[in-house]
Scaffold this motif. Structure first.
Motif, short mmCIF file in Angstrom:
data_model
loop_
_atom_site.label_atom_id
_atom_site.label_comp_id
_atom_site.label_asym_id
_atom_site.label_seq_id
_atom_site.Cartn_x
_atom_site.Cartn_y
_atom_site.Cartn_z
N THR A 120 125.20 -14.50 11.47
CA THR A 120 124.54 -14.03 12.68
C THR A 120 123.74 -15.13 13.39
N ALA A 121 123.03 -15.96 12.61
CA ALA A 121 122.22 -17.02 13.23
C ALA A 121 123.10 -18.02 13.96
N CYS A 122 124.23 -18.41 13.36
CA CYS A 122 125.16 -19.32 14.02
C CYS A 122 125.72 -18.68 15.29
N HIS A 123 126.10 -17.42 15.18
CA HIS A 123 126.69 -16.69 16.30
C HIS A 123 125.72 -16.66 17.49
N LEU A 124 124.45 -16.31 17.20
CA LEU A 124 123.46 -16.24 18.27
C LEU A 124 123.17 -17.62 18.84
N GLY A 125 123.14 -18.64 17.97
CA GLY A 125 122.87 -19.99 18.43
C GLY A 125 123.93 -20.51 19.39
N VAL A 126 125.19 -20.23 19.08
CA VAL A 126 126.27 -20.69 19.95
C VAL A 126 126.20 -19.99 21.30
N LEU A 127 125.92 -18.68 21.30
CA LEU A 127 125.92 -17.92 22.55
C LEU A 127 124.70 -18.20 23.43
N THR A 128 123.59 -18.60 22.82
CA THR A 128 122.37 -18.85 23.60
C THR A 128 122.09 -20.34 23.78
N ASP A 129 122.81 -21.19 23.05
CA ASP A 129 122.60 -22.64 23.08
C ASP A 129 121.18 -22.99 22.63
N LEU A 130 120.66 -22.22 21.65
CA LEU A 130 119.35 -22.49 21.08
C LEU A 130 119.50 -22.81 19.59
N PRO A 131 118.69 -23.73 19.06
CA PRO A 131 118.70 -23.95 17.61
C PRO A 131 118.27 -22.67 16.90
N CYS A 132 119.03 -22.24 15.90
CA CYS A 132 118.72 -21.00 15.18
C CYS A 132 118.69 -21.26 13.68
N ILE A 133 117.79 -20.56 13.01
CA ILE A 133 117.68 -20.63 11.56
C ILE A 133 117.86 -19.23 11.02
N GLY A 134 118.80 -19.06 10.12
CA GLY A 134 119.00 -17.76 9.49
C GLY A 134 117.96 -17.52 8.40
N VAL A 135 117.33 -16.35 8.45
CA VAL A 135 116.34 -15.97 7.43
C VAL A 135 116.83 -14.66 6.82
N ALA A 136 117.55 -14.77 5.71
CA ALA A 136 118.19 -13.60 5.12
C ALA A 136 117.40 -13.08 3.93
N LYS A 137 117.53 -11.79 3.67
CA LYS A 137 116.82 -11.16 2.56
C LYS A 137 117.53 -11.34 1.23
N ASN A 138 118.84 -11.39 1.26
CA ASN A 138 119.62 -11.44 0.03
C ASN A 138 120.51 -12.66 -0.01
N LEU A 139 120.77 -13.15 -1.22
CA LEU A 139 121.63 -14.31 -1.41
C LEU A 139 123.09 -13.88 -1.38
N LEU A 140 123.84 -14.36 -0.39
CA LEU A 140 125.28 -14.13 -0.38
C LEU A 140 125.92 -15.06 -1.40
N GLN A 141 126.71 -14.51 -2.30
CA GLN A 141 127.29 -15.30 -3.38
C GLN A 141 128.63 -15.88 -2.92
N VAL A 142 128.52 -16.96 -2.15
CA VAL A 142 129.70 -17.65 -1.62
C VAL A 142 129.67 -19.10 -2.07
#
Length: 226
Positions: free
Chosen positions: A132-154
């Motif tokens: 989501t943070a990357c998606h919003l950053g690309v569409l708004t052209d603003l630096p974005c930092i994702g702050v997630a509650k849970n660790l995605l195990q990838v």
């Protein structure tokens, strides 16, 4: 609500298309300064859901001064949410209304546009490297930092005892450790200490729900999860 296989494929194609616009390296001078000299405005965005109603949410955009952290601007309003929640595709449910909030700010108070946005969701730490943070950053052209509650195990990341021990080792504000996948790429950082404080407080659970990667949780539950 559920997403059809066709919709998922369209979303995957859209993520792949937009991912080409992600800029991972620091581009602003304040980002290269350990004291963030030149950073004056920090924004945060979030959607909170009313218990039992997945079709409406409160979309919030708040801009704070930095480093004083005084509120300069806030926009909170109820919005309709039409896309279903699907793990790995949260952006298609939430980003459209967040983009609208950023656009309202740019139109009403352009001088208060944040220099960085903190986003309730993942960024590069995502099954396809485009949260989501990357998606919003690309569409708004603003630096974005994702702050997630849970660790995605990838990419080999596992929420195991070693991970928990690393979390327990954090003692002071600002301490963190890198979330490094088996590929060797740093996908994020973990900085979790305030939750220990919350565990000790006799607070009643909050009945506003938020989207989580694997289930609906109350804000109180989300804060108490490691």
């Amino acid at each position: 609500m559920a997403a059809s296989p066709g919709r998922r494929r369209r979303w995957e194609r859209e993520q792949a298309r937009l991912k080409a616009g992600v800029v991972e390296e620091d581009t602003e001078e304040w980002q290269k300064d350990p004291h963030f000299t030149g950073l004056h405005r920090v924004g945060g965005v979030d959607l909170s859901y009313i218990k039992g109603d997945e079709s409406r949410a409160c979309a919030s955009l708040v801009v704070l001064s930095y480093p004083a952290l005084e509120v300069l601007y806030q926009d909170c309003r109820m919005v309709a949410v039409s896309a279903p929640y699907v793990a790995g595709f949260l952006a298609f449910r939430e980003v459209p209304v967040l983009v609208e909030a950023v656009q309202r700010l740019q139109q009403e108070e352009p001088q208060l546009q944040p220099q960085v946005l903190l986003v309730d969701g993942n960024g590069l730490l995502h099954p396809r490297g485009f949260g989501t943070a990357c998606h919003l950053g690309v569409l708004t052209d603003l630096p974005c930092i994702g702050v997630a509650k849970n660790l995605l195990q990838v990419d080999g990341l596992v929420r195991d005892e070693l991970h928990r021990e690393q979390i327990r080792s954090l003692q002071r504000s600002g301490e963190a450790f890198p979330l490094t996948g088996t590929s060797g790429k740093v996908l994020g950082m973990a900085d979790i200490r305030s939750r220990e404080y919350l565990r000790k407080q006799p607070c009643a659970p909050v009945e506003v729900l938020e989207a989580s990667p694997d289930r609906w949780v109350s804000k109180k539950e989300a804060e108490l999860e490691d």
